[in-house]
Design a protein around this motif. Structure first.
Motif, short mmCIF file in Angstrom:
data_model
loop_
_atom_site.label_atom_id
_atom_site.label_comp_id
_atom_site.label_asym_id
_atom_site.label_seq_id
_atom_site.Cartn_x
_atom_site.Cartn_y
_atom_site.Cartn_z
N GLY A 142 0.84 -1.27 -0.08
CA GLY A 142 0.00 -0.01 0.03
C GLY A 142 0.92 1.35 0.18
N VAL A 143 1.93 1.18 0.70
CA VAL A 143 3.06 2.54 0.67
C VAL A 143 3.37 2.54 -0.59
CG1 VAL A 143 5.10 3.08 1.37
CG2 VAL A 143 3.80 2.04 3.12
N MET A 144 3.76 1.63 -1.30
CA MET A 144 4.28 1.75 -2.53
C MET A 144 3.03 2.18 -3.88
SD MET A 144 7.08 -1.42 -3.63
CE MET A 144 5.91 -2.67 -3.05
N ASN A 145 1.86 1.60 -3.49
CA ASN A 145 0.88 1.87 -4.37
C ASN A 145 0.46 3.73 -4.17
OD1 ASN A 145 -1.42 0.85 -6.12
ND2 ASN A 145 -2.60 1.93 -4.45
N LYS A 146 0.35 4.13 -3.00
CA LYS A 146 0.25 5.32 -2.82
C LYS A 146 1.52 6.32 -3.41
CE LYS A 146 -0.83 8.84 0.71
NZ LYS A 146 -1.04 8.88 2.48
N ARG A 147 2.68 5.80 -3.18
CA ARG A 147 3.90 6.50 -3.76
C ARG A 147 3.67 6.66 -5.22
NH1 ARG A 147 7.85 10.30 -2.53
NH2 ARG A 147 9.62 9.79 -3.98
N LEU A 148 3.21 5.58 -5.94
CA LEU A 148 3.14 5.51 -7.46
C LEU A 148 2.16 5.99 -8.01
CD1 LEU A 148 4.60 1.94 -7.65
CD2 LEU A 148 5.88 3.88 -8.61
N TYR A 153 7.93 5.98 -11.22
CA TYR A 153 8.91 4.95 -10.26
C TYR A 153 9.04 5.50 -8.73
CZ TYR A 153 9.90 3.58 -15.19
OH TYR A 153 9.84 3.08 -16.35
N LEU A 154 9.45 4.93 -7.88
CA LEU A 154 9.63 5.09 -6.65
C LEU A 154 10.15 6.43 -6.17
CD1 LEU A 154 10.28 1.33 -5.22
CD2 LEU A 154 8.14 2.98 -5.06
N ALA A 155 11.40 6.74 -7.03
CA ALA A 155 12.08 7.90 -6.57
C ALA A 155 12.07 9.02 -7.74
CB ALA A 155 13.69 7.72 -6.17
N GLY A 156 10.94 9.00 -8.45
CA GLY A 156 10.97 9.71 -9.68
C GLY A 156 11.34 8.99 -11.11
N ARG A 187 0.72 -1.31 -12.25
CA ARG A 187 1.32 -0.59 -13.56
C ARG A 187 2.87 -0.63 -13.66
NH1 ARG A 187 3.43 3.87 -13.04
NH2 ARG A 187 1.93 4.47 -11.19
N TRP A 188 3.37 -0.14 -12.18
CA TRP A 188 4.85 -0.18 -11.95
C TRP A 188 5.37 -1.39 -12.35
CZ3 TRP A 188 7.07 -2.73 -8.04
CH2 TRP A 188 8.61 -2.25 -7.89
N PHE A 189 4.87 -2.37 -11.80
CA PHE A 189 5.24 -4.02 -11.79
C PHE A 189 5.58 -4.22 -13.26
CE2 PHE A 189 4.90 -8.53 -11.79
CZ PHE A 189 5.83 -8.85 -11.03
N ASP A 190 4.46 -4.15 -14.10
CA ASP A 190 4.42 -4.72 -15.43
C ASP A 190 5.29 -3.85 -16.10
OD1 ASP A 190 2.51 -6.37 -14.83
OD2 ASP A 190 0.73 -5.13 -15.41
N ALA A 191 5.56 -2.50 -15.90
CA ALA A 191 6.33 -1.77 -16.78
C ALA A 191 7.79 -2.10 -16.51
CB ALA A 191 6.24 -0.14 -16.66
N ILE A 192 8.18 -2.48 -15.33
CA ILE A 192 9.62 -2.90 -15.32
C ILE A 192 9.83 -4.24 -15.75
CG2 ILE A 192 11.42 -3.33 -13.44
CD1 ILE A 192 10.00 -1.04 -11.90
N GLY A 193 8.76 -5.14 -15.70
CA GLY A 193 8.92 -6.45 -15.98
C GLY A 193 9.06 -6.60 -17.71
N ALA A 194 8.93 -5.47 -18.21
CA ALA A 194 8.78 -5.46 -19.87
C ALA A 194 10.26 -4.83 -20.31
CB ALA A 194 7.50 -4.52 -20.37
N ARG A 195 11.06 -4.61 -19.30
CA ARG A 195 12.38 -3.93 -19.91
C ARG A 195 13.21 -5.18 -20.15
NH1 ARG A 195 13.52 1.24 -18.11
NH2 ARG A 195 15.73 0.66 -18.20
N PRO A 196 13.68 -5.15 -21.31
CA PRO A 196 14.65 -6.29 -21.67
C PRO A 196 15.75 -6.59 -20.73
CG PRO A 196 14.43 -5.02 -23.54
CD PRO A 196 13.73 -4.20 -22.42
N ALA A 197 16.33 -5.74 -20.26
CA ALA A 197 17.42 -5.92 -19.16
C ALA A 197 16.79 -6.59 -18.01
CB ALA A 197 18.18 -4.48 -18.69
N VAL A 198 15.72 -6.38 -17.61
CA VAL A 198 15.03 -6.71 -16.44
C VAL A 198 14.94 -8.39 -16.80
CG1 VAL A 198 13.12 -6.89 -14.69
CG2 VAL A 198 14.28 -4.76 -15.33
#
Length: 229
Positions: A142-148, A153-156, A187-198
């Motif tokens: 919930g903390v992450m969800n509110k932050r995002l 991303y978490l820090a911009g 949304r954040w989780f899916d976007a990062i998971g789509a990165r080729p390097a990840v």
């Protein structure tokens, strides 16, 4: 340039993802934690806490002898600082990123790990522990969800703070969580998971984990029965 002492776990994934994002060459040094390879003297010389990941930099920026590091957060900060990427150089951006990195290593990782342990590995159900840690992970999600809610991303900008937290969300179902309850986090989780390097970082060592399950009594004794001796 780098030796990566690694096993495919959330903390290991943090470093493999960053190295892939940086495009830096590294040599994989598997450490089978289910077989107790983390207690080998040569590994303890690098990681005295007998935990992986660990990293050896054979070409540090000062031109001196190789530098050995353990603790995933310290490794992330070291690599990002050395290569000038995924960690802002300005005081405000760097501070914000480091705050969320420390939030992960001090909160999300330990709490998610305990939830995973009591839900998946405990020899018999412990209802209080299951409820305690499942609820705490829910709070942290919930903390992450509110932050995002108002940022990507978490820090911009995408940073080591995201690389630290993302692998711990991969096993959300085993932690008793549904990402449908946290739309911004999803949304954040899916976007990062789509990165080729990840994806490359997550694939590193997948065959090792499949070949050495952590569910045998011998493996559990090694993983969960450690004392000072």
């Amino acid at each position: 340039m780098y030796d990566l002492y690694y096993w495919p776990t959330p903390n290991g994934f943090k470093i493999s993802i960053l190295l892939e994002e940086l495009g830096q060459p590294y040599t994989l040094k598997p450490v089978n934690i289910a077989k107790g390879e983390q207690f080998a003297p040569e590994f303890l010389a690098i990681s005295p806490n007998n935990r992986m990941p660990a990293l050896v930099d054979h070409a540090p920026s000062d031109g001196g002898a190789a530098i050995a590091l353990f603790e995933s957060g310290a490794i992330l900060e070291y690599l990002a600082t050395k290569h000038g990427a995924f960690l802002p150089s300005d005081i405000r951006g760097r501070t914000e990123t480091m705050v969320w990195l420390f939030w992960q290593v001090g909160g999300l990782g330990p709490m998610a790990g305990q939830a995973h342990h009591f839900r998946q590995y405990a020899p018999e159900p412990v209802p209080y522990a299951i409820e305690r840690y499942t609820n705490e992970v829910n709070r942290l999600y919930g903390v992450m969800n509110k932050r995002l809610a108002d940022r990507d991303y978490l820090a911009g900008a995408y940073s080591i703070a995201d690389m630290a937290s993302w692998p711990w969300v991969v096993s959300h179902a085993n932690q008793g969580q549904s990402l449908d309850d946290f739309p911004n986090l999803k949304r954040w989780f899916d976007a990062i998971g789509a990165r080729p390097a990840v994806q490359r970082g997550m694939a590193l060592g997948a065959d090792l984990r499949e070949a050495n399950a952590n569910t045998t009594p011998e493996a559990r004794a090694v993983l969960f029965g450690q004392k000072a001796r």
